[in-house]
Scaffold this motif. Sequence first.
Motif, PDB file in Angstrom:
ATOM      1  N   HIS A  53      -7.294  12.871   0.236  1.00 25.20           N
ATOM      2  CA  HIS A  53      -6.694  11.618  -0.262  1.00 25.20           C
ATOM      3  C   HIS A  53      -7.527  11.037  -1.399  1.00 25.20           C
ATOM      4  CE1 HIS A  53      -9.375  10.620   3.085  1.00 25.20           C
ATOM      5  NE2 HIS A  53      -9.745   9.625   2.315  1.00 25.20           N
ATOM      6  N   ASN A  54      -8.792  11.491  -1.507  1.00 24.46           N
ATOM      7  CA  ASN A  54      -9.621  11.019  -2.633  1.00 24.46           C
ATOM      8  C   ASN A  54      -9.043  11.455  -3.972  1.00 24.46           C
ATOM      9  OD1 ASN A  54     -11.357   9.772  -0.926  1.00 24.46           O
ATOM     10  ND2 ASN A  54     -12.851  11.439  -0.891  1.00 24.46           N
ATOM     11  N   LYS A  55      -8.156  12.457  -3.940  1.00 20.30           N
ATOM     12  CA  LYS A  55      -7.542  12.920  -5.186  1.00 20.30           C
ATOM     13  C   LYS A  55      -6.390  12.012  -5.616  1.00 20.30           C
ATOM     14  CE  LYS A  55      -8.517  17.657  -3.840  1.00 20.30           C
ATOM     15  NZ  LYS A  55      -7.919  18.796  -3.169  1.00 20.30           N
ATOM     16  N   LEU A  56      -5.953  11.096  -4.731  1.00 21.51           N
ATOM     17  CA  LEU A  56      -4.810  10.241  -5.059  1.00 21.51           C
ATOM     18  C   LEU A  56      -5.189   9.232  -6.128  1.00 21.51           C
ATOM     19  CD1 LEU A  56      -3.493   9.430  -1.472  1.00 21.51           C
ATOM     20  CD2 LEU A  56      -2.532  11.054  -3.090  1.00 21.51           C
ATOM     21  N   ASN A  57      -4.213   8.963  -6.970  1.00 17.71           N
ATOM     22  CA  ASN A  57      -4.418   7.934  -7.991  1.00 17.71           C
ATOM     23  C   ASN A  57      -4.019   6.583  -7.392  1.00 17.71           C
ATOM     24  OD1 ASN A  57      -4.547   6.321 -10.221  1.00 17.71           O
ATOM     25  ND2 ASN A  57      -2.718   7.188 -11.206  1.00 17.71           N
ATOM     26  N   LEU A  58      -4.990   5.880  -6.842  1.00 21.52           N
ATOM     27  CA  LEU A  58      -4.677   4.611  -6.173  1.00 21.52           C
ATOM     28  C   LEU A  58      -4.623   3.443  -7.157  1.00 21.52           C
ATOM     29  CD1 LEU A  58      -6.745   5.071  -2.893  1.00 21.52           C
ATOM     30  CD2 LEU A  58      -4.309   5.414  -3.229  1.00 21.52           C
ATOM     31  N   SER A  59      -4.944   3.716  -8.409  1.00 20.78           N
ATOM     32  CA  SER A  59      -4.910   2.618  -9.384  1.00 20.78           C
ATOM     33  C   SER A  59      -3.520   2.473 -10.010  1.00 20.78           C
ATOM     34  CB  SER A  59      -5.950   2.867 -10.478  1.00 20.78           C
ATOM     35  OG  SER A  59      -5.661   4.091 -11.117  1.00 20.78           O
ATOM     36  N   THR A  60      -2.587   3.355  -9.634  1.00 21.32           N
ATOM     37  CA  THR A  60      -1.233   3.266 -10.202  1.00 21.32           C
ATOM     38  C   THR A  60      -0.524   1.989  -9.725  1.00 21.32           C
ATOM     39  OG1 THR A  60       0.928   4.323 -10.317  1.00 21.32           O
ATOM     40  CG2 THR A  60      -0.303   4.677  -8.304  1.00 21.32           C
ATOM     41  N   ASN A  61       0.349   1.485 -10.585  1.00 21.59           N
ATOM     42  CA  ASN A  61       1.138   0.303 -10.200  1.00 21.59           C
ATOM     43  C   ASN A  61       2.478   0.709  -9.594  1.00 21.59           C
ATOM     44  OD1 ASN A  61      -0.682  -1.698 -10.988  1.00 21.59           O
ATOM     45  ND2 ASN A  61      -0.071  -1.452 -13.144  1.00 21.59           N
ATOM     46  N   ALA A  62       2.737   2.017  -9.573  1.00 17.39           N
ATOM     47  CA  ALA A  62       4.018   2.497  -9.055  1.00 17.39           C
ATOM     48  C   ALA A  62       4.161   2.127  -7.579  1.00 17.39           C
ATOM     49  CB  ALA A  62       4.099   4.004  -9.218  1.00 17.39           C
ATOM     50  N   LYS A  63       5.398   1.798  -7.197  1.00  9.53           N
ATOM     51  CA  LYS A  63       5.629   1.372  -5.809  1.00  9.53           C
ATOM     52  C   LYS A  63       6.701   2.238  -5.165  1.00  9.53           C
ATOM     53  CE  LYS A  63       4.618  -3.466  -6.669  1.00  9.53           C
ATOM     54  NZ  LYS A  63       5.250  -4.617  -7.289  1.00  9.53           N
ATOM     55  N   VAL A  64       6.631   2.343  -3.869  1.00  7.00           N
ATOM     56  CA  VAL A  64       7.696   3.008  -3.127  1.00  7.00           C
ATOM     57  C   VAL A  64       7.911   2.217  -1.840  1.00  7.00           C
ATOM     58  CG1 VAL A  64       6.088   4.685  -2.073  1.00  7.00           C
ATOM     59  CG2 VAL A  64       8.497   5.235  -2.207  1.00  7.00           C
ATOM     60  N   ARG A  65       9.183   1.983  -1.517  1.00  5.66           N
ATOM     61  CA  ARG A  65       9.487   1.187  -0.326  1.00  5.66           C
ATOM     62  C   ARG A  65      10.255   2.051   0.676  1.00  5.66           C
ATOM     63  NH1 ARG A  65      13.161  -3.062  -1.957  1.00  5.66           N
ATOM     64  NH2 ARG A  65      11.468  -4.508  -2.364  1.00  5.66           N
ATOM     65  N   ILE A  66       9.865   1.966   1.940  1.00  2.00           N
ATOM     66  CA  ILE A  66      10.515   2.772   2.973  1.00  2.00           C
ATOM     67  C   ILE A  66      11.129   1.847   4.017  1.00  2.00           C
ATOM     68  CG2 ILE A  66      10.094   4.478   4.800  1.00  2.00           C
ATOM     69  CD1 ILE A  66       7.816   5.522   2.924  1.00  2.00           C
ATOM     70  N   THR A  67      12.419   2.025   4.268  1.00  6.23           N
ATOM     71  CA  THR A  67      13.123   1.156   5.215  1.00  6.23           C
ATOM     72  C   THR A  67      13.841   1.997   6.260  1.00  6.23           C
ATOM     73  OG1 THR A  67      13.572  -0.279   3.307  1.00  6.23           O
ATOM     74  CG2 THR A  67      14.708  -0.814   5.360  1.00  6.23           C
ATOM     75  N   PRO A  68      13.316   2.071   7.472  1.00 10.97           N
ATOM     76  CA  PRO A  68      14.046   2.799   8.520  1.00 10.97           C
ATOM     77  C   PRO A  68      15.229   1.959   9.012  1.00 10.97           C
ATOM     78  CG  PRO A  68      11.719   2.419   9.093  1.00 10.97           C
ATOM     79  CD  PRO A  68      12.059   1.524   7.948  1.00 10.97           C
ATOM     80  N   LEU A  69      16.406   2.571   9.042  1.00 21.34           N
ATOM     81  CA  LEU A  69      17.591   1.852   9.534  1.00 21.34           C
ATOM     82  C   LEU A  69      17.941   2.301  10.958  1.00 21.34           C
ATOM     83  CD1 LEU A  69      19.831   1.951   6.323  1.00 21.34           C
ATOM     84  CD2 LEU A  69      18.348   0.105   7.111  1.00 21.34           C
ATOM     85  N   GLY A  70      17.134   3.197  11.503  1.00 13.95           N
ATOM     86  CA  GLY A  70      17.341   3.665  12.874  1.00 13.95           C
ATOM     87  C   GLY A  70      16.415   4.822  13.162  1.00 13.95           C
ATOM     88  N   GLY A  71      16.225   5.095  14.455  1.00 14.54           N
ATOM     89  CA  GLY A  71      15.454   6.277  14.838  1.00 14.54           C
ATOM     90  C   GLY A  71      13.989   6.012  15.118  1.00 14.54           C
ATOM     91  N   LEU A  72      13.525   4.793  14.832  1.00 12.25           N
ATOM     92  CA  LEU A  72      12.126   4.496  15.127  1.00 12.25           C
ATOM     93  C   LEU A  72      12.050   3.812  16.489  1.00 12.25           C
ATOM     94  CD1 LEU A  72      10.125   3.183  12.048  1.00 12.25           C
ATOM     95  CD2 LEU A  72      10.128   5.424  13.100  1.00 12.25           C
ATOM     96  N   GLY A  73      11.240   4.356  17.386  1.00 18.30           N
ATOM     97  CA  GLY A  73      11.109   3.769  18.717  1.00 18.30           C
ATOM     98  C   GLY A  73      12.343   3.993  19.572  1.00 18.30           C
TER      99      GLY A  73
END
Length: 367
Positions: free
Chosen positions: A104-124
Amino acid sequence: MENNEANKHENVAKAEEVKSTNTTAPQNTQKTENTQNSQNAGKPNEAKPTGDKKPPYNKKRKPNNNSNNRARTNNSRNNSAWIAELKKAHSINERSHKERLNPHNKLNLSTNAKVRITPLGGLGEIGGNMMVIETEKSAIIVDVGMSFPDEDMHGVDILIPDFTYIRQIKDKIAAVVITHGHEDHIGAMAYLYKELQFPIYGTSLPLEMIGSKFDEHKIKQHRDLFRPVEKRTQIKIGDFEVEWIHITHSIIDASSLAIKTEAGTIIHTGDFKIDHTPIDGFPTDLHRFAHYGEEGVLLLMSDSTNSHSPGFTKSEKTVAPTFDRIFSTAKGRVIMSTFSSNIHRVAQAIDHGIKYGRKICVIGRSM
Ligand SMILES: [Zn+2]
């Protein structure tokens, strides 16, 4: 890299050995001592067995004459070179372990790019799997599954996820991507597609199973939206690059997804049962997981029924000896029940039926 480094050290070791023998060649006494030295190379502090009164080779002794003295100087220089080499190799390996275990140290954590995840079912819950992954501009839906009602939901046949959020963001949805053909992952497709339509990406079995649902619900024309994918191929869908990775599960032709976003790579395992000897001969593509692991993964989403139970589930192949025993000895009919989607199990039953000259009959709504 590590191998090269290891070879380099091995070569250095050999060179030292040769050099040491050459230096001491003229005198027999020294030759003996140096041979002992090279035998002990790499373990300089190892103690001699008890009973041997000779001190260890690297322990200082009174010099007998000048040439012995010279040989000792060579020895101690060789020893210190050895120790330096070992220390260097050790620190290189330490660094290599750190890099390997923390990709994970190879990840570019300084990026401003975003991703949103929304489960609509199946969790729990078991069933109704549906999830939205979105960036600022586009979105994909992963699976559109159904679930079954509790015993107190009288008059309810099936449950489908709440599509309200899908209606709200419908204009940015690039596609539906399907992991595998289980009902809890594709069972609500027809209900969604009666109202909203998007391209559908998946491998052949899940797409064909969705196709038969569309036929049943009289929306056959939406088969036009099928986009069959090849595993191990990255496909551009909206802002995403998606690769289907083969994974073993109780249904054949299941996949995990590697979803590349500007923010980083998401690995969605989908449902799985790691089976190294699957009936169809296609074990999990662990190499692709390793590939993404090396690159660095932003998020791993992994969910498997009974994952909190210790131990592991045996390979599907372990059923075969029991089938063999029953099919070969049963005087009358053999009746076997299974989930219709467990194609490995159905295949094994049919194979054993054929092997012992029995007639085969398949009964069941979704069989
Ligand atoms: Zn499943």
